[in-house]
Design a protein around this motif. Structure first.
Motif, PDB file in Angstrom:
ATOM      1  N   TRP A 164       0.808  -1.211   0.000  1.00 32.91           N
ATOM      2  CA  TRP A 164       0.000   0.000   0.000  1.00 32.91           C
ATOM      3  C   TRP A 164       0.851   1.274   0.000  1.00 32.91           C
ATOM      4  N   GLU A 165       2.115   1.148   0.346  1.00 31.85           N
ATOM      5  CA  GLU A 165       2.987   2.316   0.548  1.00 31.85           C
ATOM      6  C   GLU A 165       3.073   3.221  -0.677  1.00 31.85           C
ATOM      7  N   ALA A 166       3.494   2.678  -1.813  1.00 30.24           N
ATOM      8  CA  ALA A 166       3.732   3.497  -2.993  1.00 30.24           C
ATOM      9  C   ALA A 166       2.449   4.142  -3.507  1.00 30.24           C
ATOM     10  N   VAL A 167       1.372   3.396  -3.516  1.00 32.66           N
ATOM     11  CA  VAL A 167       0.129   3.961  -4.047  1.00 32.66           C
ATOM     12  C   VAL A 167      -0.445   5.015  -3.106  1.00 32.66           C
ATOM     13  N   LEU A 168      -0.254   4.868  -1.802  1.00 30.12           N
ATOM     14  CA  LEU A 168      -0.711   5.913  -0.883  1.00 30.12           C
ATOM     15  C   LEU A 168       0.068   7.208  -1.096  1.00 30.12           C
ATOM     16  N   ALA A 169       1.342   7.098  -1.456  1.00 33.23           N
ATOM     17  CA  ALA A 169       2.115   8.291  -1.782  1.00 33.23           C
ATOM     18  C   ALA A 169       1.511   8.992  -3.000  1.00 33.23           C
ATOM     19  N   GLU A 170       1.097   8.207  -4.004  1.00 32.67           N
ATOM     20  CA  GLU A 170       0.458   8.789  -5.194  1.00 32.67           C
ATOM     21  C   GLU A 170      -0.875   9.431  -4.843  1.00 32.67           C
ATOM     22  N   VAL A 171      -1.640   8.776  -4.001  1.00 32.65           N
ATOM     23  CA  VAL A 171      -2.950   9.303  -3.620  1.00 32.65           C
ATOM     24  C   VAL A 171      -2.797  10.613  -2.856  1.00 32.65           C
ATOM     25  N   ALA A 172      -1.836  10.675  -1.944  1.00 32.32           N
ATOM     26  CA  ALA A 172      -1.611  11.914  -1.199  1.00 32.32           C
ATOM     27  C   ALA A 172      -1.230  13.043  -2.152  1.00 32.32           C
ATOM     28  N   GLY A 173      -0.451  12.722  -3.182  1.00 31.23           N
ATOM     29  CA  GLY A 173      -0.109  13.721  -4.180  1.00 31.23           C
ATOM     30  C   GLY A 173      -1.333  14.218  -4.935  1.00 31.23           C
ATOM     31  N   LEU A 174      -2.257  13.307  -5.238  1.00 31.73           N
ATOM     32  CA  LEU A 174      -3.507  13.710  -5.883  1.00 31.73           C
ATOM     33  C   LEU A 174      -4.310  14.659  -5.006  1.00 31.73           C
ATOM     34  N   PHE A 175      -4.389  14.347  -3.724  1.00 31.29           N
ATOM     35  CA  PHE A 175      -5.103  15.221  -2.796  1.00 31.29           C
ATOM     36  C   PHE A 175      -4.511  16.630  -2.834  1.00 31.29           C
ATOM     37  N   ARG A 176      -3.180  16.725  -2.808  1.00 29.96           N
ATOM     38  CA  ARG A 176      -2.535  18.038  -2.799  1.00 29.96           C
ATOM     39  C   ARG A 176      -2.752  18.774  -4.125  1.00 29.96           C
ATOM     40  N   ASP A 177      -2.632  18.062  -5.235  1.00 32.42           N
ATOM     41  CA  ASP A 177      -2.819  18.694  -6.548  1.00 32.42           C
ATOM     42  C   ASP A 177      -4.226  19.263  -6.691  1.00 32.42           C
ATOM     43  N   LEU A 178      -5.218  18.500  -6.237  1.00 31.84           N
ATOM     44  CA  LEU A 178      -6.601  18.947  -6.377  1.00 31.84           C
ATOM     45  C   LEU A 178      -6.925  20.066  -5.385  1.00 31.84           C
ATOM     46  N   GLU A 179      -6.345  19.999  -4.216  1.00 31.13           N
ATOM     47  CA  GLU A 179      -6.560  21.085  -3.257  1.00 31.13           C
ATOM     48  C   GLU A 179      -6.042  22.411  -3.825  1.00 31.13           C
ATOM     49  N   ALA A 180      -4.966  22.333  -4.587  1.00 33.52           N
ATOM     50  CA  ALA A 180      -4.381  23.536  -5.176  1.00 33.52           C
ATOM     51  C   ALA A 180      -5.310  24.208  -6.178  1.00 33.52           C
ATOM     52  N   VAL A 181      -6.259  23.449  -6.739  1.00 31.50           N
ATOM     53  CA  VAL A 181      -7.212  24.036  -7.688  1.00 31.50           C
ATOM     54  C   VAL A 181      -8.613  24.140  -7.075  1.00 31.50           C
ATOM     55  N   GLY A 182      -8.675  24.063  -5.752  1.00 32.45           N
ATOM     56  CA  GLY A 182      -9.929  24.313  -5.050  1.00 32.45           C
ATOM     57  C   GLY A 182     -10.824  23.125  -4.813  1.00 32.45           C
ATOM     58  N   ILE A 183     -10.311  21.901  -5.030  1.00 37.35           N
ATOM     59  CA  ILE A 183     -11.116  20.702  -4.802  1.00 37.35           C
ATOM     60  C   ILE A 183     -10.544  19.950  -3.608  1.00 37.35           C
ATOM     61  N   GLU A 184     -11.329  19.818  -2.566  1.00 37.19           N
ATOM     62  CA  GLU A 184     -10.873  19.158  -1.353  1.00 37.19           C
ATOM     63  C   GLU A 184     -11.499  17.771  -1.248  1.00 37.19           C
ATOM     64  N   LEU A 185     -10.678  16.752  -1.460  1.00 36.16           N
ATOM     65  CA  LEU A 185     -11.146  15.376  -1.327  1.00 36.16           C
ATOM     66  C   LEU A 185     -11.198  14.989   0.148  1.00 36.16           C
ATOM     67  N   GLY A 186     -12.019  13.970   0.443  1.00 31.96           N
ATOM     68  CA  GLY A 186     -12.170  13.597   1.850  1.00 31.96           C
ATOM     69  C   GLY A 186     -12.020  12.127   2.158  1.00 31.96           C
ATOM     70  N   MET A 187     -11.857  11.271   1.136  1.00 32.56           N
ATOM     71  CA  MET A 187     -11.886   9.830   1.384  1.00 32.56           C
ATOM     72  C   MET A 187     -10.807   9.102   0.601  1.00 32.56           C
ATOM     73  N   VAL A 188     -10.229   8.089   1.242  1.00 31.90           N
ATOM     74  CA  VAL A 188      -9.351   7.144   0.555  1.00 31.90           C
ATOM     75  C   VAL A 188      -9.896   5.746   0.788  1.00 31.90           C
ATOM     76  N   ASN A 189     -10.130   5.044  -0.310  1.00 27.40           N
ATOM     77  CA  ASN A 189     -10.586   3.663  -0.254  1.00 27.40           C
ATOM     78  C   ASN A 189      -9.369   2.763  -0.463  1.00 27.40           C
ATOM     79  N   LEU A 190      -8.980   2.056   0.591  1.00 28.31           N
ATOM     80  CA  LEU A 190      -7.787   1.217   0.583  1.00 28.31           C
ATOM     81  C   LEU A 190      -7.983  -0.102  -0.158  1.00 28.31           C
ATOM     82  N   GLY A 191      -9.203  -0.367  -0.588  1.00 28.45           N
ATOM     83  CA  GLY A 191      -9.501  -1.585  -1.321  1.00 28.45           C
ATOM     84  C   GLY A 191      -9.451  -2.830  -0.463  1.00 28.45           C
TER      85      GLY A 191
END
Length: 233
Positions: A164-191
């Motif tokens: 789960w380590e590498a993909v969680l790093a990617e997901v956290a990056g997505l959260f930051r990228d989207l926050e920068a354009v005004g979209i605040e995500l709230g959930m991570v589904n670990l599968g």
């Protein structure tokens, strides 16, 4: 059934703070679903039939996630009519279908993983690249739905607790990228992917919990998202 319910309790204890969404497709026996409702489980479903089974067992529709990323528009509308408000997608076509059939619903985008370490990687079956997920989630408000999160699956019977380590790093990056354009995500589904022993021993469920939660804290710090997991077998 007792063994399966024991595994549910073990998963909940190992993934402390993670909401368990039992994958109904793993075993939809009514008596199991009813017992899981009593234990406080939520449910991951892949069809309107599974929505109906979860509801018949006593589940609340706000505790149901429609996790199949390829759905008929009529099936989305049926689930929405039954009260489901959380839907997965991984393409613009699917996002637009949800917008038409389930206006105002929350959506989460599934991203690809390598699946390395799993008996069945599933890496090419569902999901999109993180870059595509970023663009799709940014488009979600325009089609009338709420961009809520990101999901992934590290593969069925995943033998590596650090997968789960590498993909969680990617997901956290997505959260930051989207926050920068005004979209605040709230959930991570670990599968799912948590293994069960067949012919060979597998790591203890608690080992997965330790590794996953440590990775979540490393990449999200003190701003932890709402976390869900989808154990099945």
């Amino acid at each position: 059934m007792d063994d399966q319910l024991q595994r549910f309790l073990l998963a909940g204890a190992a993934l402390d703070g993670v909401a368990i969404f039992y994958a109904v497709k793993a075993n939809p026996a009514p008596e199991i679903l009813r017992r899981l409702v009593e234990l406080g489980s939520s449910f991951d479903v892949a069809s309107p039939g599974e929505v109906a089974m979860a509801l018949a067992a006593g589940a609340s529709p706000d505790h149901i996630s429609y996790g199949n990323t390829i759905k008929k528009e009529a099936d989305i509308a049926r689930a929405f009519a039954l009260g489901v408000r959380l839907f997965a997608f991984d393409s613009i076509a699917e996002l637009e279908k949800i917008g038409r059939a389930a206006p105002g619903a929350r959506v989460f985008c599934r991203i690809l993983t390598s699946g390395e370490g799993a008996d069945w990687p599933l890496s090419k079956k569902f999901g999109c690249t993180p870059v595509m997920a970023r663009d799709l989630l940014a488009k979600a408000p325009a089609v009338g739905v709420v961009p809520w999160g990101v999901s992934f699956h590290v593969g069925s019977q995943q033998k590596d607790p650090t997968a789960w380590e590498a993909v969680l790093a990617e997901v956290a990056g997505l959260f930051r990228d989207l926050e920068a354009v005004g979209i605040e995500l709230g959930m991570v589904n670990l599968g799912g992917g948590f293994p069960t022993p067949y012919r060979a021993a597998v790591p203890e469920t608690a080992t997965y919990g330790v590794e996953i939660m440590a990775a979540v804290r490393r990449h999200f710090g003190n701003r932890l998202p709402f976390l869900i997991a989808e154990p099945g077998r």
